[in-house]
Design an enzyme around this catalytic site. Sequence first.
Site, PDB file in Angstrom:
ATOM      1  N   CYS A  12      10.849  -3.109  -2.708  1.00  0.00           N
ATOM      2  CA  CYS A  12      10.398  -4.005  -1.649  1.00  0.00           C
ATOM      3  C   CYS A  12      11.523  -4.983  -1.308  1.00  0.00           C
ATOM      4  O   CYS A  12      12.553  -5.054  -1.988  1.00  0.00           O
ATOM      5  CB  CYS A  12       9.165  -4.772  -2.110  1.00  0.00           C
ATOM      6  N   HIS A  41      11.380  -5.579 -13.174  1.00  0.00           N
ATOM      7  CA  HIS A  41      10.973  -4.731 -14.287  1.00  0.00           C
ATOM      8  C   HIS A  41      11.334  -3.273 -14.001  1.00  0.00           C
ATOM      9  O   HIS A  41      10.493  -2.451 -13.664  1.00  0.00           O
ATOM     10  CB  HIS A  41       9.468  -4.885 -14.557  1.00  0.00           C
ATOM     11  N   CYS A  96      11.022 -14.271  -5.557  1.00  0.00           N
ATOM     12  CA  CYS A  96      10.560 -13.657  -4.316  1.00  0.00           C
ATOM     13  C   CYS A  96       9.932 -14.732  -3.427  1.00  0.00           C
ATOM     14  O   CYS A  96       9.106 -15.527  -3.897  1.00  0.00           O
ATOM     15  CB  CYS A  96       9.543 -12.567  -4.618  1.00  0.00           C
ATOM     16  N   GLU A 126       5.300 -13.723 -13.691  1.00  0.00           N
ATOM     17  CA  GLU A 126       4.942 -14.399 -12.446  1.00  0.00           C
ATOM     18  C   GLU A 126       3.810 -15.390 -12.672  1.00  0.00           C
ATOM     19  O   GLU A 126       3.822 -16.499 -12.137  1.00  0.00           O
ATOM     20  CB  GLU A 126       4.542 -13.397 -11.361  1.00  0.00           C
ATOM     21  N   THR A 164       0.980 -12.213  -6.816  1.00  0.00           N
ATOM     22  CA  THR A 164       1.299 -11.478  -5.589  1.00  0.00           C
ATOM     23  C   THR A 164       1.256  -9.973  -5.780  1.00  0.00           C
ATOM     24  O   THR A 164       1.006  -9.239  -4.828  1.00  0.00           O
ATOM     25  CB  THR A 164       2.693 -11.851  -5.065  1.00  0.00           C
ATOM     26  N   CYS A 194       1.285  -9.390  -1.982  1.00  0.00           N
ATOM     27  CA  CYS A 194       2.499  -8.655  -1.632  1.00  0.00           C
ATOM     28  C   CYS A 194       2.181  -7.443  -0.762  1.00  0.00           C
ATOM     29  O   CYS A 194       1.437  -6.552  -1.163  1.00  0.00           O
ATOM     30  CB  CYS A 194       3.205  -8.212  -2.915  1.00  0.00           C
ATOM     31  N   SER A 222       6.551  -2.297 -16.165  1.00  0.00           N
ATOM     32  CA  SER A 222       6.258  -2.748 -14.813  1.00  0.00           C
ATOM     33  C   SER A 222       4.762  -2.655 -14.552  1.00  0.00           C
ATOM     34  O   SER A 222       4.181  -1.566 -14.589  1.00  0.00           O
ATOM     35  CB  SER A 222       7.016  -1.898 -13.786  1.00  0.00           C
ATOM     36  N   ASN A 224       3.317  -3.086 -11.723  1.00  0.00           N
ATOM     37  CA  ASN A 224       3.147  -2.326 -10.483  1.00  0.00           C
ATOM     38  C   ASN A 224       3.127  -0.827 -10.750  1.00  0.00           C
ATOM     39  O   ASN A 224       2.268  -0.088 -10.253  1.00  0.00           O
ATOM     40  CB  ASN A 224       4.289  -2.645  -9.507  1.00  0.00           C
ATOM     41  N   SER A 261       6.986   8.720  -6.508  1.00  0.00           N
ATOM     42  CA  SER A 261       7.129   7.400  -5.900  1.00  0.00           C
ATOM     43  C   SER A 261       8.144   6.587  -6.691  1.00  0.00           C
ATOM     44  O   SER A 261       8.115   6.631  -7.899  1.00  0.00           O
ATOM     45  CB  SER A 261       5.772   6.698  -5.945  1.00  0.00           C
TER      46      SER A 261
END
Length: 303
Positions: A12, A41, A96, A126, A164, A194, A222, A224, A261
């Site tokens: 991103c 991460h 970010c 975060e 986020t 996000c 991570s 995410n 991905s």
Amino acid sequence: MEVYLAQPRGFCAGVVRAIEIVERALEKYGPPVYVRHEIVHNKYVVESLKSKGAIFVEELSEVPPKAVTVFSAHGVARSVEEEAAARDLPVLNATCPLVTKVHNQGKRYIGKGRTLILIGHAGHPEVEGTMGQVPGPVQLVQSVEEVKALTLPADTPVASITQTTLSVDDTKDIIAALQARFTDIQGPDIRDICYATQNRQSAVRDLSKLVDVILVVGAANSSNSNRLREIGTEAGVASYLIADGSELNPEWLKNARAGASAPEILVDDVIEAMRRLGPVKVSVLPGREENIEFRLPAQLAAS
């Protein structure tokens, strides 16, 4: 074998900015440049930056006097900023901008006298940074059950913000529980969530309708990447998180179409590992175009 690439995928704008800050700092000031916590991460990124002269530390006490210091994309607590200032460390802040926006929103809510509730994962950098930025107590909730367990009176003026990297889908049940629990509540602004997290989660859901196996290329630490794997599993598709092509298990791919991905160079590495098993046809799914860019710190913008 048919391989479908999720769209969007990869880094991103916040991650691209953070990596570029470290790379430009190394070019401008020369190595070493010290980075508090992993800049993002992702092991591949961290190892690549280490090879260029970045040194990753968990505490500022590990940074020598006067050494160029970078705060990671996840953000830091005010106490960390104050410690850096007291030691006169030259700091580049790679937080970010979307995280900074949530920090500022939390400060505004506290300034209005509201009790602040943060939806997020305990221990995530975060979340620790956000709780340390807000000048007042913060109630952290991770589930609907934790909302129900809050001891605040129902008429307490409250406001909520979110980590986020949780998507709208991740937070909707908790937000609904908060709205049912309190009579005077503000937030969260879903625009603070996000965009990249939401887009990638949506892409995995689209991917799950087409494939038998989903490969999420990312780091084990991570949140995410782990969430993308969970979404694939929740959709009933065998889903695996791998760092690169070396972790590909051929048994996963027997009689299967695969989806991938993540960072493009690692996606290519996984596809090459697949090609060693047999012919591969690669297609890219239609998806959202991401054109967002975040500005670099002034110290680096013209370098």
